[in-house]
Design a protein around this motif. Structure first.
Motif, PDB file in Angstrom:
ATOM      1  N   ALA A 129     149.977  97.852  11.939  1.00 32.07           N
ATOM      2  CA  ALA A 129     149.461  98.956  11.392  1.00 32.07           C
ATOM      3  C   ALA A 129     148.328 100.019  11.595  1.00 32.07           C
ATOM      4  CB  ALA A 129     149.942  99.547   9.650  1.00 32.07           C
ATOM      5  N   ALA A 173     151.064 104.209  10.565  1.00 28.54           N
ATOM      6  CA  ALA A 173     150.068 103.395  10.556  1.00 28.54           C
ATOM      7  C   ALA A 173     150.484 103.422   8.997  1.00 28.54           C
ATOM      8  CB  ALA A 173     148.538 103.812  10.686  1.00 28.54           C
ATOM      9  N   MET A 191     154.111 102.190   8.526  1.00 27.49           N
ATOM     10  CA  MET A 191     154.088 100.448   8.691  1.00 27.49           C
ATOM     11  C   MET A 191     152.911 100.099   7.478  1.00 27.49           C
ATOM     12  SD  MET A 191     155.125  99.641  11.232  1.00 27.49           S
ATOM     13  CE  MET A 191     155.198  98.356  11.424  1.00 27.49           C
TER      14      MET A 191
END
Length: 477
Positions: A247, A292, A295
């Motif tokens: 991420a 991101a 995640m």
């Protein structure tokens, strides 16, 4: 005999088909993943990669089997719109257009709907197919056509193509025409949006294999030694750290993209790779940040189970998850601000935000996981060892020559000595400290093997010493 792709039709039919697959995001994931794995190497190593396009199409059809049906509908309008009109009109003026045959290394299932919409009287004599795979590409067009027409008729045929891949056919014909049409071009499918680490590996650090050599090879071991080994649940913490790392660099890539983009706009001699002009426009900061954050949410869910210190502050499981998630997103935003600062200041001034970036990329994980004193010192030593080459580079030196791992070991030893002198030596009497020093020593010693000659005393050549001359090494300085 007329080639199809980028000759009779001004695009590459395989790439246009792959570009037509919906949802586009799904096709991009599959094509970029298969581009990394390269399964066609099982059948054929090196170049040319005859099996590559076959694997790419089959992989996309495996997840989007409706794509061929949708392509037949799209080909009805796309075929005539992108046809090579002057060449088609020249063919249609012939008294017997049926004597013109189309040959292609492309795939029959893709080309046939296009050709039917362009000119139904044209016959697709030879092409690849999803059933035969790479057979035609391995045999070559000349070999396949020779079976239909024989050597003499093939020799008398007029051949029109745009590709050197058809060299066998051009050589077999007495009337070969290799023509590059100005309106023809091919654009690789499945590159938008770029998946995580593609920009880093192929644009920002081409040839360095940054994902394997730096992120996995350097950053990940430091994070595991600093945080995972002291977690109450080290295996779960390891999974969480790995997800957080993915991420983090998914968002971190937006800074690299901005660095290249602003470098072209603001710098007199920007250091930007050539691939930026072909791949850079496919990078989507919005997509990167969305992925991101998503995640980070998955990683937070795992981190809560590994007893993140933030989770201990709240009683509700949902609140724990949201707090850990928000903390890491805040950390990624803070690092993005530092990256933005670095991208807009003068080159030598960038050493200050770069210090925060290099130390923060490992020490910043302390916002989620509780490190020990030794773990924290290790993160700082590692970040400084990565920062020093950048300082040297920005002031005219060669940062690549700096022994990073040796510097990390030396800095860690100095920090440990300072802490011990300060009255806290028991911090080093743990098995985690032993692991960290063993790791740093192993990597530092490897650096020392290349650096050891620089630690030898200077020697005087015999005649120069008699004459009272200074050492050669001193004069070179």
């Amino acid at each position: 005999m007329v080639d199809f792709d980028e000759t009779l039709w001004l695009r590459n039919s395989t790439e246009e088909f792959l570009n037509s697959v919906r949802p586009r995001f799904l096709a991009a994931v599959v094509l970029q993943l298969i581009g990394v794995l390269k399964p066609w190497r099982v059948f054929q190593r090196g170049t040319p990669n005859h099996y590559r396009d076959w694997f790419r199409i089959l992989a996309v059809l495996a997840v989007a089997p409706w794509s061929l049906w949708a392509w037949r509908r799209k080909a009805a309008t796309l075929g005539p719109r992108l046809v090579n009109r002057p060449l088609l009109e020249a063919i249609q003026r012939r008294p017997e257009p049926g004597l013109v045959v189309v040959v292609s290394l492309g795939f029959r299932e893709i080309i046939s709907p296009l050709l039917a919409a362009i000119e139904p009287r044209l016959h697709l004599r030879e092409s690849s197919s999803l059933r035969s795979g790479a057979r035609l590409r391995i045999e070559g067009k000349a070999g396949a056509l020779r079976r239909h027409y024989g050597d003499e008729k093939l020799r008398r045929a007029l051949v029109i193509t745009d590709s050197e891949d058809d060299r066998d056919l051009l050589d077999a014909s007495a009337k070969p025409f290799l023509i590059r049409w100005p309106d023809a071009h091919s654009e690789r499918a499945g590159l938008r949006p770029l998946m995580p680490f593609v920009y880093l590996n192929r644009v920002k650090r081409p040839g360095d294999n940054y994902l394997r050599n730096v992120i996995v090879g350097h950053d990940l071991p430091v994070l595991l030694l600093a945080y995972a080994v002291v977690s109450p649940q080290p295996l779960i913490a390891t999974v969480a750290i790995l997800l957080f790392l993915i991420a983090f660099f998914t968002a971190y890539e937006t800074g690299y993209h901005e660095n290249d983009r602003l470098g072209l706009l603001l710098e007199h001699k920007p250091k930007v790779s050539d691939t930026f002009h072909t791949l850079g426009q496919n990078f989507s900061p919005t997509f990167a940040w969305s992925l991101a954050i998503l995640m980070a949410g998955v990683a937070s869910l795992v981190a809560v189970r590994s007893n993140s210190w933030i989770a201990e502050l709240f009683e509700s499981a949902v609140t724990d998850l949201l707090a850990v998630w928000a903390a890491f997103v805040f950390f990624m935003l803070l690092m993005r601000v530092l990256f933005r600062w670095m991208n807009v200041v003068q080159p030598q001034g960038r050493i200050i935000p770069m210090l925060g970036l290099q130390v923060g990329r490992v020490l910043g994980f302390a916002i989620i996981f509780q490190p020990t004193i030794v773990g924290s010192l290790f993160c700082v030593a590692y970040g400084l060892s990565k920062w020093l080459p950048y300082v040297i580079y920005r002031f005219g030196g060669k940062g690549r020559d700096v022994p990073n791992h040796l510097n990390c070991l030396l800095l860690l030893t100095l920090f440990a000595g300072a802490v011990a002198i300060g009255g806290n030596p028991e911090a080093f009497y743990t098995w985690q400290s032993g692991l960290i020093f063993a790791y740093a020593s192993a990597r530092g010693t490897k650096n020392l093997g290349k650096f050891s000659s620089s630690l030898m005393p200077l020697t005087y050549p015999a005649k120069a010493a008699e004459a009272g001359a200074t050492p050669v090494a001193d004069r070179s300085r």
